[in-house]
Design an enzyme around this catalytic site. Structure first.
Site, PDB file in Angstrom:
ATOM      1  N   ASN A  74       0.861  -1.182   0.000  1.00  0.00           N
ATOM      2  CA  ASN A  74       0.000   0.000   0.000  1.00  0.00           C
ATOM      3  C   ASN A  74       0.899   1.234   0.000  1.00  0.00           C
ATOM      4  OD1 ASN A  74      -1.831   2.013   0.515  1.00  0.00           O
ATOM      5  ND2 ASN A  74      -2.430   1.275   2.557  1.00  0.00           N
ATOM      6  N   LYS A  76       0.099   4.242  -0.365  1.00  0.00           N
ATOM      7  CA  LYS A  76      -0.572   5.414   0.232  1.00  0.00           C
ATOM      8  C   LYS A  76      -0.350   6.651  -0.650  1.00  0.00           C
ATOM      9  CE  LYS A  76      -0.268   3.203   4.698  1.00  0.00           C
ATOM     10  NZ  LYS A  76      -0.219   3.329   6.149  1.00  0.00           N
ATOM     11  N   HIS A 158      -9.559   0.958   5.034  1.00  0.00           N
ATOM     12  CA  HIS A 158      -8.261   1.198   5.682  1.00  0.00           C
ATOM     13  C   HIS A 158      -8.464   2.165   6.844  1.00  0.00           C
ATOM     14  CE1 HIS A 158      -4.198   2.580   6.396  1.00  0.00           C
ATOM     15  NE2 HIS A 158      -3.807   1.444   5.849  1.00  0.00           N
ATOM     16  N   GLU A 160      -6.855   4.632   7.850  1.00  0.00           N
ATOM     17  CA  GLU A 160      -6.699   6.062   7.554  1.00  0.00           C
ATOM     18  C   GLU A 160      -7.975   6.630   6.949  1.00  0.00           C
ATOM     19  OE1 GLU A 160      -3.022   5.448   5.498  1.00  0.00           O
ATOM     20  OE2 GLU A 160      -2.087   4.996   7.434  1.00  0.00           O
ATOM     21  N   GLU A 228      -5.290  -4.970  10.627  1.00  0.00           N
ATOM     22  CA  GLU A 228      -4.272  -3.934  10.797  1.00  0.00           C
ATOM     23  C   GLU A 228      -4.569  -3.144  12.070  1.00  0.00           C
ATOM     24  OE1 GLU A 228      -2.344  -2.803   6.856  1.00  0.00           O
ATOM     25  OE2 GLU A 228      -4.207  -1.700   6.916  1.00  0.00           O
ATOM     26  N   GLY A 234       2.304   2.427  10.636  1.00  0.00           N
ATOM     27  CA  GLY A 234       3.201   3.563  10.455  1.00  0.00           C
ATOM     28  C   GLY A 234       3.917   4.003  11.722  1.00  0.00           C
ATOM     29  N   SER A 274       3.442  -1.933  10.317  1.00  0.00           N
ATOM     30  CA  SER A 274       4.890  -1.927  10.548  1.00  0.00           C
ATOM     31  C   SER A 274       5.582  -3.249  10.191  1.00  0.00           C
ATOM     32  CB  SER A 274       5.197  -1.523  12.000  1.00  0.00           C
ATOM     33  OG  SER A 274       4.775  -0.186  12.224  1.00  0.00           O
TER      34      SER A 274
HETATM   35  P1  PGA Z   1       2.786   0.388   7.560  1.00  0.00           P
HETATM   36  O1  PGA Z   1       1.317   0.535   6.933  1.00  0.00           O
HETATM   37  O2  PGA Z   1       3.364  -0.894   7.010  1.00  0.00           O
HETATM   38  O3  PGA Z   1       3.536   1.609   7.085  1.00  0.00           O
HETATM   39  O4  PGA Z   1       2.630   0.346   9.027  1.00  0.00           O
HETATM   40  C1  PGA Z   1       0.497  -0.581   6.760  1.00  0.00           C
HETATM   41  C2  PGA Z   1      -0.816  -0.155   6.158  1.00  0.00           C
HETATM   42  O5  PGA Z   1      -1.322   0.910   6.495  1.00  0.00           O
HETATM   43  O6  PGA Z   1      -1.390  -0.877   5.305  1.00  0.00           O
END
Ligand code: PGA
Length: 318
Positions: A74, A76, A158, A160, A228, A234, A274
């Protein structure tokens, strides 16, 4: 599923520990639909190398679910034409294990660039899609447009989008239903916030989000569930393999109880938050972790390839 877990799942309490033992009935369902599957003990199946999609010179994949290992990147809201050209070139030259479904999800504006330069070995996903047919919806991207550009998947729900943009369960469920009805696969994200975990609500939150998908979708054939935890996204604070496994077991249990044994077995449950080149192998060893959704580390081609290839830590001698 073990009786104790069933009780815990229906009670919604997050306080169980220990790993799942698949019930004989779930194992029977698994065996019946896979081309060639052994049950080797009470909890792990081997997917034989005689099955073409799982062939590997280094052994067979041992996992609880019957779906193929799945790794999504992803990207983003990151990248420029130049940085994405470099990333695509790194992915095109990477050596990827054959028995993994690999998907990348670029920002919308670069999908066409990626699709026209990326190897066909890797599928492309949207990061979101509109809830219905396109039209007068300023700033939105329709499922039809994603398909027109060659996308096979879309990430929905997601964290976010849930917590920064404010999308709600029901809306996300409708999006999933529409995307599936148009033939896109859905990477359906669920996960608890830190305060929810600390309040002992991890399962309640995940099950509620899962239910919104279940209530809306007519079939789970084309759905991958991404667990997640928001506190891990992140932040560099990856869930421990045991923490992830515990929730994945619960999610599979929820699917078994509320959808069907077959769906519980077939649906890939991938972990995100992460994940990187250093921690993926340990996570992949967990029997209910069927792959990963990767953010930051998917922006580096060689590291993403390492994560894709972590399927090898699931393999045992044939
Ligand atoms: P990250 O994000 O690996 O940067 O923690 C994972 C995600 O949001 O799918």
């Amino acid at each position: 599923m073990a009786t104790s877990l069933t009780a815990q799942v229906s009670g919604g309490t997050p306080s169980f520990s220990g790993l799942r033992r698949i019930s004989p009935t779930l194992d029977a369902a698994v065996v019946s639909h896979q081309s060639f599957v052994h049950r080797v003990n009470s909890s792990i199946r081997l997917v034989s190398s005689s099955s073409s999609s799982y062939r590997s010179p280094r052994g067979v994949v041992a996992m609880a679910g019957s779906g193929k290992f799945f790794v999504g990147g992803n990207w983003k809201c990151n990248g420029t034409k130049d940085s994405i050209a470099k990333l695509v070139s790194d992915l095109n030259t990477a050596t990827l294990e054959a028995d993994v479904d690999v998907v990348v999800s670029p920002p919308f504006v670069y999908i066409d660039q990626v699709k026209s330069s990326l190897t066909d070995r890797i599928d492309v996903s949207g990061q979101n899609s509109w809830v219905g047919k396109g039209g007068a919806f300023t700033g939105e991207i329709s499922v039809e447009q994603l398909k027109d550009l060659g996308c096979k998947w879309v990430i929905l729900g997601h964290s976010e989008r849930r917590h920064v943009i404010g999308e709600k369960d029901e809306f996300i469920g409708k999006k999933a239903a529409y995307a599936l009805s148009e033939g896109l696969g859905v990477i359906a994200c669920i996960g608890e916030k830190l305060e929810e975990r600390e309040a002992g609500k991890t399962f309640d939150v995940c099950f509620e989000q899962l239910k919104a998908f279940a209530d809306a979708v007519p079939s789970w054939d084309n759905v991958v569930v991404a667990y997640e935890p928001v506190w891990a996204i992140g932040t560099g604070k990856v869930a421990s393999p045991q923490q992830a496994q515990e929730v994945h077991v619960a999610v599979r249990g929820w699917l078994k109880k509320n959808v069907s044994e077959e769906v519980a077995s077939k649906t890939r449950i991938i972990y995100g938050g992460s994940v990187n080149g250093g921690n993926c192998a340990e996570l992949a060893k967990e029997e209910d972790i069927d792959g990963f959704l990767v953010g930051g580390a998917s922006l580096k081609g060689p590291e993403f390839a390492t994560i894709v290839n972590s399927v090898t830590s699931k393999k045992v001698a044939a």
